[in-house]
Enzyme design. Sequence first.
Site, mmCIF file in Angstrom:
data_model
loop_
_atom_site.group_PDB
_atom_site.id
_atom_site.type_symbol
_atom_site.label_atom_id
_atom_site.label_comp_id
_atom_site.label_asym_id
_atom_site.label_seq_id
_atom_site.Cartn_x
_atom_site.Cartn_y
_atom_site.Cartn_z
ATOM 1 N N CYS A 14 6.052 -33.860 35.554
ATOM 2 C CA CYS A 14 5.041 -33.118 36.381
ATOM 3 C C CYS A 14 5.844 -32.662 37.639
ATOM 4 C CB CYS A 14 3.914 -33.770 36.762
ATOM 5 S SG CYS A 14 4.626 -35.052 37.555
ATOM 6 N N HIS A 43 8.175 -43.910 37.231
ATOM 7 C CA HIS A 43 8.155 -45.014 36.684
ATOM 8 C C HIS A 43 8.058 -44.888 35.632
ATOM 9 C CE1 HIS A 43 5.023 -47.328 39.401
ATOM 10 N NE2 HIS A 43 6.390 -47.796 39.815
ATOM 11 N N HIS A 126 0.324 -51.158 43.948
ATOM 12 C CA HIS A 126 0.462 -50.332 43.304
ATOM 13 C C HIS A 126 1.242 -49.267 44.070
ATOM 14 C CE1 HIS A 126 1.851 -45.939 41.658
ATOM 15 N NE2 HIS A 126 1.946 -46.437 40.322
ATOM 16 N N GLU A 128 2.054 -46.570 45.858
ATOM 17 C CA GLU A 128 1.657 -45.285 45.922
ATOM 18 C C GLU A 128 0.493 -45.810 46.902
ATOM 19 O OE1 GLU A 128 -1.566 -41.540 45.202
ATOM 20 O OE2 GLU A 128 0.233 -42.152 43.628
ATOM 21 N N CYS A 196 -3.651 -35.893 40.135
ATOM 22 C CA CYS A 196 -3.230 -34.634 40.735
ATOM 23 C C CYS A 196 -3.510 -33.394 39.105
ATOM 24 C CB CYS A 196 -1.611 -35.321 40.671
ATOM 25 S SG CYS A 196 -1.003 -35.198 39.389
ATOM 26 N N SER A 224 4.307 -47.114 34.265
ATOM 27 C CA SER A 224 3.840 -46.090 34.336
ATOM 28 C C SER A 224 1.984 -45.903 35.082
ATOM 29 C CB SER A 224 4.093 -45.182 33.946
ATOM 30 O OG SER A 224 3.215 -44.089 33.942
ATOM 31 N N ASN A 226 -0.189 -43.721 34.838
ATOM 32 C CA ASN A 226 -0.886 -42.335 34.660
ATOM 33 C C ASN A 226 -0.644 -42.563 32.401
ATOM 34 O OD1 ASN A 226 1.026 -40.102 33.610
ATOM 35 N ND2 ASN A 226 2.128 -40.508 35.204
#
Length: 314
Positions: A14, A43, A126, A128, A196, A224, A226
Amino acid sequence: MPKRVLLAKPRGYCAGVDRAVETVELALEKYGAPVYVRKEIVHNKYVVETLSDRGAIFVNETDEVPEGALVVFSAHGVSPAVHAEAEQRSLRTIDATCPLVTKVHKEAVRFAKDDYDILLIGHEGHEEVEGTAGEAPEHVKLVDTAEDAATVEVRDPNKVVWLSQTTLSVDETMVRVRQLKDRFPELQDPPSDDICYATSNRQTAVKTMAPSCDLVLVVGSKNSSNSVRLVEVALQHGAKAAYLIDYAKEVDPAWLDGVETVGVTSGASVPDLLVMELLKYLETQGYGEVEEITTANEKIAFALPRELRKDMVR
């Protein structure tokens, strides 16, 4: 039916990951090794190993960086406390936080200033989530599980807002939001979608192809968020089986027994060459026909971090 591959598009890098990886590459070119990076820049095992080979040194915390050295903050973002610690140690910093994560940080600051309780939907531990929560620790409460949604307490049910980690399953997040709204009818939504565009788009592509797939292979690393979600989404939307792999060599040939259609996608931190290697391997197993399933065309790009841009023009 002949054996075939359905290849999801969009997949892989991305804009935020592209920017973060390029930041470390350019910092190595511009300033020379070593360049320290707090946590994994993104990640992905392959990306971290490749950058390590080029002279990046990955550390867990800023106190592992020698005083006065250069440190890059990862795409997942950091809390103000980490910035303060870097300043105390006279570190030169380049902040490669994804702009979409920065947006959530700013939302947290804004709602905390207005004295809202902030219910942050995300995975405990995590990076984030830790960075976003660190913007307003007195106001943020993490909602990870259904149990959290059922038990979280707020001071004033009329002053509560939900925000989310950017890499969650869109569907699961809305399940949590509905649970929270049952308890707090006045719960406000974020000013704009926190999950996102890339996470949503990759999930949509998988949802589209999953019902036609006997097997879905997601290229991505286990840490990861996502990428892990893509496996779940594939299984929830009709794929008979789905696995997460870092490399083509991790495919168990037994997974392909009786399989006619293999779906292939990759997480938002995965370089496309790893997907190409997987397609090459599948071709050797008789899956030569590849059809791309396109659900969106991504044209988003982010400018490099400010600290790097000012040095690039000299």
